[in-house]
Design a protein around this motif. Sequence first.
Motif, short mmCIF file in Angstrom:
data_model
loop_
_atom_site.label_atom_id
_atom_site.label_comp_id
_atom_site.label_asym_id
_atom_site.label_seq_id
_atom_site.Cartn_x
_atom_site.Cartn_y
_atom_site.Cartn_z
N ARG A 2 0.82 -1.20 0.00
CA ARG A 2 0.00 0.00 0.00
C ARG A 2 0.87 1.27 0.00
O ARG A 2 0.54 2.25 -0.65
CB ARG A 2 -0.94 -0.02 1.22
CG ARG A 2 -1.84 1.16 1.33
CD ARG A 2 -2.78 1.21 0.17
NE ARG A 2 -3.48 2.47 0.14
CZ ARG A 2 -4.67 2.63 -0.37
NH1 ARG A 2 -5.29 1.60 -0.89
NH2 ARG A 2 -5.24 3.80 -0.36
N LEU A 51 1.82 2.23 -3.52
CA LEU A 51 0.70 2.84 -4.23
C LEU A 51 0.44 4.26 -3.73
O LEU A 51 0.20 5.17 -4.53
CB LEU A 51 -0.55 1.98 -4.07
CG LEU A 51 -0.47 0.58 -4.66
CD1 LEU A 51 -1.74 -0.20 -4.34
CD2 LEU A 51 -0.22 0.63 -6.15
N ASP A 52 0.51 4.45 -2.42
CA ASP A 52 0.31 5.79 -1.86
C ASP A 52 1.37 6.77 -2.36
O ASP A 52 1.06 7.90 -2.72
CB ASP A 52 0.32 5.74 -0.33
CG ASP A 52 -0.90 5.04 0.25
OD1 ASP A 52 -1.91 4.88 -0.47
OD2 ASP A 52 -0.83 4.65 1.43
#
Length: 82
Positions: free
Chosen positions: A69, A72-73
Motif C-alpha cells: 500500500r 501505491l500511496d
Amino acid sequence: MPFGRSSDHRSRDRRNARGGERRSDLESEMLTCAIEAGDIAPNLDPDATLDALFGPILYRALMGSGIPRGLLDTLYEELLNP
C-alpha cells in the motif's frame, strides 16, 4: 515463445476492439482528460506518468511480490495528487 520471433503478435495483442487503438494510447488519453479536468496533477506528460506508474507495479508483479500500500500511496502522491 522464442525471443527472435516477430513482434507482430505483440502489436496485435495491444490493439483493442475500439478502432484498433493501442491500449497505451487509450490510457494516455484518459490521463490527458483527467489532467485537463483538474482531477490529477500534470507533474509529467501522460506517457511518462504511465511509465512511472506501471513500471514499479509490473516489476513487483513479475517478481511475484505483492504491491505494498505504501508504494501505491507514494506513486499517487508523487505522480497524480492534484
